[in-house]
Design a protein around this motif. Structure first.
Motif, short mmCIF file in Angstrom:
data_model
loop_
_atom_site.label_atom_id
_atom_site.label_comp_id
_atom_site.label_asym_id
_atom_site.label_seq_id
_atom_site.Cartn_x
_atom_site.Cartn_y
_atom_site.Cartn_z
N ASP A 46 1.06 -1.08 -0.10
CA ASP A 46 -0.04 -0.01 -0.03
C ASP A 46 0.84 1.27 -0.09
O ASP A 46 0.44 2.43 -0.58
CB ASP A 46 -1.05 0.05 1.10
N LYS A 47 1.99 1.29 0.65
CA LYS A 47 3.07 2.25 0.70
C LYS A 47 3.79 2.38 -0.63
O LYS A 47 4.48 3.11 -0.83
CB LYS A 47 3.73 2.16 1.69
N LYS A 48 3.60 1.41 -1.64
CA LYS A 48 4.48 1.31 -2.66
C LYS A 48 5.64 1.12 -2.59
O LYS A 48 6.74 1.81 -3.36
CB LYS A 48 4.20 2.43 -3.50
N LEU A 49 6.27 0.22 -1.65
CA LEU A 49 7.35 -0.41 -1.36
C LEU A 49 7.72 -1.68 -2.09
O LEU A 49 6.99 -2.40 -2.61
CB LEU A 49 7.74 -0.46 -0.08
N HIS A 50 9.10 -1.80 -2.50
CA HIS A 50 9.80 -3.08 -3.06
C HIS A 50 9.69 -3.95 -1.92
O HIS A 50 10.58 -3.79 -1.08
CB HIS A 50 10.98 -2.73 -3.75
N VAL A 51 8.96 -5.02 -2.19
CA VAL A 51 8.73 -6.23 -1.24
C VAL A 51 9.17 -7.38 -1.73
O VAL A 51 8.93 -7.83 -2.92
CB VAL A 51 7.32 -6.22 -0.56
N THR A 52 10.00 -8.36 -1.13
CA THR A 52 10.57 -9.48 -1.47
C THR A 52 10.09 -10.34 -0.26
O THR A 52 10.16 -10.37 0.79
CB THR A 52 12.03 -9.70 -1.64
N GLY A 53 9.29 -11.48 -0.71
CA GLY A 53 8.94 -12.59 0.39
C GLY A 53 7.31 -12.62 0.34
O GLY A 53 6.65 -12.05 -0.21
N PRO A 54 7.05 -13.19 1.35
CA PRO A 54 7.58 -14.13 2.60
C PRO A 54 8.30 -15.36 2.09
O PRO A 54 7.79 -16.16 1.47
CB PRO A 54 6.67 -14.30 3.68
N VAL A 55 9.69 -15.52 2.23
CA VAL A 55 10.51 -16.66 2.22
C VAL A 55 10.29 -17.62 3.28
O VAL A 55 10.67 -17.17 4.41
CB VAL A 55 11.88 -16.36 1.95
N ARG A 56 9.80 -18.58 2.93
CA ARG A 56 9.64 -19.90 4.19
C ARG A 56 10.83 -20.72 4.30
O ARG A 56 11.23 -21.33 3.25
CB ARG A 56 8.46 -20.70 3.47
#
Length: 120
Positions: A46-56
């Motif tokens: 929602d904040k327009k951030l670059h997100v990776t994951g969640p890595v299990r």
């Protein structure tokens, strides 16, 4: 050959320092852990951030095998106990003040959160 536009010498830098933030979530309850992961990812998108994951990450199984009889007499019967620890990693690329807003979501009971900030 094109060149990038020249920056003006008198202009103030509006670009904040972007940090690489790693959020580690640990819990024994998978449902609570997945709910917190989904909430964190939704808030950061929602904040327009670059997100990776969640890595299990692989589940740790802590096992204890013990005798049922406290005196050691009788038949050899055993109790086997197991505790599973689940872990998730989420990576964000954002300024540190934005991360404070993202991580202010309500966290389910039994979920531990560890935030690590790395500079690029």
């Amino acid at each position: 050959m094109s060149f990038p536009p020249k920056k003006e010498a008198g202009a103030a830098p509006t670009d904040e320092v972007v940090h690489r933030i790693r959020i580690t979530l640990t819990s024994r309850n998978v449902q609570n852990l997945e709910k917190v992961c989904a909430d964190l990812k939704k808030a950061s998108l929602d904040k327009k951030l670059h997100v990776t994951g969640p890595v299990r990450l692989p589940t740790k199984k802590l096992r204890i095998t013990t005798r049922k009889a406290p005196s050691g007499e009788g038949t050899n019967t055993w109790d086997r106990f197991e505790m599973r620890i689940h872990k998730r990693l989420i990576d964000l690329h954002a300024p540190s003040d934005v991360v404070k807003q993202v991580t202010s979501i309500p966290i389910e009971p039994g979920v531990e959160v560890d935030v690590t900030i790395n500079d690029r």
